[in-house]
Scaffold this motif. Structure first.
Motif, PDB file in Angstrom:
ATOM      1  N   PRO A 109       0.827  -1.215   0.000  1.00 33.55           N
ATOM      2  CA  PRO A 109       0.000   0.000   0.000  1.00 33.55           C
ATOM      3  C   PRO A 109       0.855   1.257   0.000  1.00 33.55           C
ATOM      4  O   PRO A 109       1.923   1.307   0.626  1.00 33.55           O
ATOM      5  CB  PRO A 109      -0.799  -0.127   1.301  1.00 33.55           C
ATOM      6  N   ILE A 110       0.383   2.281  -0.708  1.00 32.60           N
ATOM      7  CA  ILE A 110       1.091   3.561  -0.700  1.00 32.60           C
ATOM      8  C   ILE A 110       0.822   4.286   0.618  1.00 32.60           C
ATOM      9  O   ILE A 110      -0.179   4.038   1.285  1.00 32.60           O
ATOM     10  CB  ILE A 110       0.659   4.445  -1.894  1.00 32.60           C
ATOM     11  N   GLN A 111       1.719   5.187   0.982  1.00 35.84           N
ATOM     12  CA  GLN A 111       1.616   5.885   2.256  1.00 35.84           C
ATOM     13  C   GLN A 111       1.019   7.279   2.123  1.00 35.84           C
ATOM     14  O   GLN A 111       0.632   7.893   3.121  1.00 35.84           O
ATOM     15  CB  GLN A 111       3.009   5.982   2.893  1.00 35.84           C
ATOM     16  N   ALA A 114       0.923  11.113  -2.899  1.00 37.87           N
ATOM     17  CA  ALA A 114       2.077  11.294  -3.779  1.00 37.87           C
ATOM     18  C   ALA A 114       2.517   9.984  -4.415  1.00 37.87           C
ATOM     19  O   ALA A 114       3.208   9.983  -5.437  1.00 37.87           O
ATOM     20  CB  ALA A 114       3.232  11.915  -2.991  1.00 37.87           C
ATOM     21  N   GLY A 115       2.098   8.856  -3.827  1.00 41.71           N
ATOM     22  CA  GLY A 115       2.478   7.556  -4.365  1.00 41.71           C
ATOM     23  C   GLY A 115       1.601   7.072  -5.503  1.00 41.71           C
ATOM     24  O   GLY A 115       1.866   6.021  -6.100  1.00 41.71           O
ATOM     25  N   VAL A 116       0.549   7.819  -5.818  1.00 49.38           N
ATOM     26  CA  VAL A 116      -0.348   7.422  -6.913  1.00 49.38           C
ATOM     27  C   VAL A 116       0.387   7.561  -8.240  1.00 49.38           C
ATOM     28  O   VAL A 116       0.939   8.617  -8.560  1.00 49.38           O
ATOM     29  CB  VAL A 116      -1.627   8.283  -6.930  1.00 49.38           C
ATOM     30  N   ASN A 117       0.416   6.480  -9.011  1.00 45.97           N
ATOM     31  CA  ASN A 117       1.054   6.504 -10.322  1.00 45.97           C
ATOM     32  C   ASN A 117       0.171   5.770 -11.333  1.00 45.97           C
ATOM     33  O   ASN A 117      -0.918   5.303 -11.005  1.00 45.97           O
ATOM     34  CB  ASN A 117       2.455   5.872 -10.251  1.00 45.97           C
ATOM     35  N   ASP A 118       0.646   5.659 -12.571  1.00 45.96           N
ATOM     36  CA  ASP A 118      -0.168   5.056 -13.632  1.00 45.96           C
ATOM     37  C   ASP A 118      -0.452   3.581 -13.359  1.00 45.96           C
ATOM     38  O   ASP A 118      -1.489   3.057 -13.780  1.00 45.96           O
ATOM     39  CB  ASP A 118       0.527   5.219 -14.979  1.00 45.96           C
TER      40      ASP A 118
END
Length: 208
Positions: A109-111, A114-118
């Motif tokens: 899981p992203i924290q 800002a970790g959202v990517n394609d």
């Protein structure tokens, strides 16, 4: 009210807009709510997309799903043929998958946002499309209104096509790896079944 319901059951004179069973009402509500959730998800993610190709896929699918949502909503509310019939979604890219597994970083899981990517965006799209296909299948199987059942059933290939399009994009970018069985195992499984014998019906007719 009870008398009116009894008369409807006896004569079949239910108005088209009320020609829905209880299970159908609940399941189509889930379909419509799910469609809104998917469209909202696409809207939220659209500003985060970096790859122009994924952006094009997202916008084209969103536009198509919006029309399809309106078609489903209209026939559900009226019980009759919608003014815009169900269309057929056609993806624009090829359908060649790259098979095999390569070492990759474990997913977690992203924290933060800002970790959202394609990769995450395309996975969210794919999961939404797969869930929509399941809900529409369940609703179609429970629908008593013939128009609603047909509209839901006709939209299933579109869910599958859009999900396939996103998975192809993920595979091409290395986000979605597809393992394969050894060829010997595949051949054994491919040859595990044989064709069924076609037995002519008695008297050349299946009905009595």
């Amino acid at each position: 009210m009870e008398l009116q319901n009894h008369q409807n059951m006896e004569t079949g004179t239910i108005p088209p807009q009320l020609n829905h069973g209880g299970h159908e009402m609940f399941d189509v509500h889930e379909v419509l709510a799910g469609a809104i959730c998917t469209l909202d998800t696409y809207t939220m993610l659209s500003e985060q997309v970096q790859d122009p190709e994924l952006k094009t896929i997202l916008e084209r699918q969103k536009q198509f799903m919006t029309t399809e949502y309106n078609t489903t909503l209209e026939c559900f509310k009226t019980g009759q043929d919608p003014s815009v019939p169900t269309q057929s979604y056609k993806m624009t890219q090829g359908n060649d998958f790259v098979y095999g597994m390569k070492p990759s970083t474990p997913k977690m899981p992203i924290q933060s946002v800002a970790g959202v990517n394609d990769q995450i965006i395309s996975l969210s799209m794919l999961n939404s499309l797969k869930l929509g296909a399941v809900m529409k299948t369940n609703a179609a199987l429970e629908s008593t209104n013939p128009v609603v059942r047909r509209v839901l059933a006709d939209s299933l290939p579109n869910c599958i096509e859009m999900a396939y399009e996103v998975s192809l994009y993920q595979n091409k970018k290395g986000y979605y790896q597809v393992p394969q069985l050894p060829q010997q195992d595949m051949q054994q499984m491919l040859n595990s079944y044989g064709p069924a014998a076609i037995v002519p019906p008695l008297n050349g007719n299946m009905t009595h």
